[in-house]
Scaffold this motif. Sequence first.
Motif, short mmCIF file in Angstrom:
data_model
loop_
_atom_site.label_atom_id
_atom_site.label_comp_id
_atom_site.label_asym_id
_atom_site.label_seq_id
_atom_site.Cartn_x
_atom_site.Cartn_y
_atom_site.Cartn_z
N ILE A 46 -8.48 -11.46 -12.39
CA ILE A 46 -7.41 -10.48 -12.15
C ILE A 46 -6.41 -10.51 -13.29
N GLY A 47 -6.04 -11.72 -13.73
CA GLY A 47 -5.13 -11.85 -14.87
C GLY A 47 -5.74 -11.29 -16.15
N LEU A 48 -7.01 -11.53 -16.35
CA LEU A 48 -7.71 -11.02 -17.53
C LEU A 48 -7.74 -9.49 -17.53
N ILE A 49 -7.98 -8.90 -16.38
CA ILE A 49 -7.98 -7.44 -16.27
C ILE A 49 -6.59 -6.89 -16.60
N ALA A 50 -5.56 -7.52 -16.08
CA ALA A 50 -4.19 -7.08 -16.38
C ALA A 50 -3.91 -7.18 -17.87
N ALA A 83 1.13 7.90 -25.37
CA ALA A 83 2.21 8.88 -25.20
C ALA A 83 3.43 8.21 -24.58
N TRP A 84 3.21 7.35 -23.59
CA TRP A 84 4.31 6.63 -22.96
C TRP A 84 5.00 5.71 -23.98
N GLU A 85 4.18 5.02 -24.79
CA GLU A 85 4.74 4.14 -25.83
C GLU A 85 5.66 4.90 -26.76
N GLU A 86 5.19 6.04 -27.27
CA GLU A 86 5.99 6.83 -28.20
C GLU A 86 7.30 7.29 -27.56
N VAL A 131 -3.42 -4.38 -23.25
CA VAL A 131 -3.86 -4.30 -24.64
C VAL A 131 -4.45 -2.93 -24.97
N PHE A 132 -5.26 -2.41 -24.07
CA PHE A 132 -5.96 -1.16 -24.35
C PHE A 132 -5.19 0.07 -23.89
N SER A 133 -3.97 -0.11 -23.39
CA SER A 133 -3.08 1.00 -23.00
C SER A 133 -3.80 2.03 -22.15
N VAL A 134 -4.36 1.57 -21.07
CA VAL A 134 -5.11 2.46 -20.18
C VAL A 134 -4.16 3.02 -19.12
N GLY A 135 -4.35 4.26 -18.78
CA GLY A 135 -3.64 4.85 -17.65
C GLY A 135 -2.21 5.23 -17.97
N LEU A 136 -1.33 4.89 -17.05
CA LEU A 136 0.07 5.31 -17.09
C LEU A 136 0.78 4.87 -18.37
N PHE A 137 0.47 3.71 -18.90
CA PHE A 137 1.19 3.17 -20.05
C PHE A 137 0.40 3.34 -21.34
#
Length: 91
Positions: free
Chosen positions: A57-61, A75-78, A66-72
């Motif tokens: 579970i921690g590894l998935i998080a 575009a969110w970073e910028e 790292v791979f910026s999947v989904g909500l974050f």
Amino acid sequence: MDENDRYERARKRVENLKAFYIHLTVYVLVNIMLIIINMVTEPNELWFIYPLVGWGIGLIAHGLSVFSVGLFGPAWEEKKIKEYMDKDKRK
């Protein structure tokens, strides 16, 4: 954004990716060892599943961050970077 900023962001992403791959490698190696220990010592009790799932579970998080999947995603970073830069200008 100038060349130095792009370089710094790319360098940081590479560092994060490297850290994730190290985390993944350690996860696989340690869990292989735990499976072997479990099968040799107590084959009727499969206790290795608990650390496998918990750490997984921690590894998935970690991977999602790292791979910026989904909500974050990018575009969110910028948006957040611009928001913080604007906030710093006002100070």
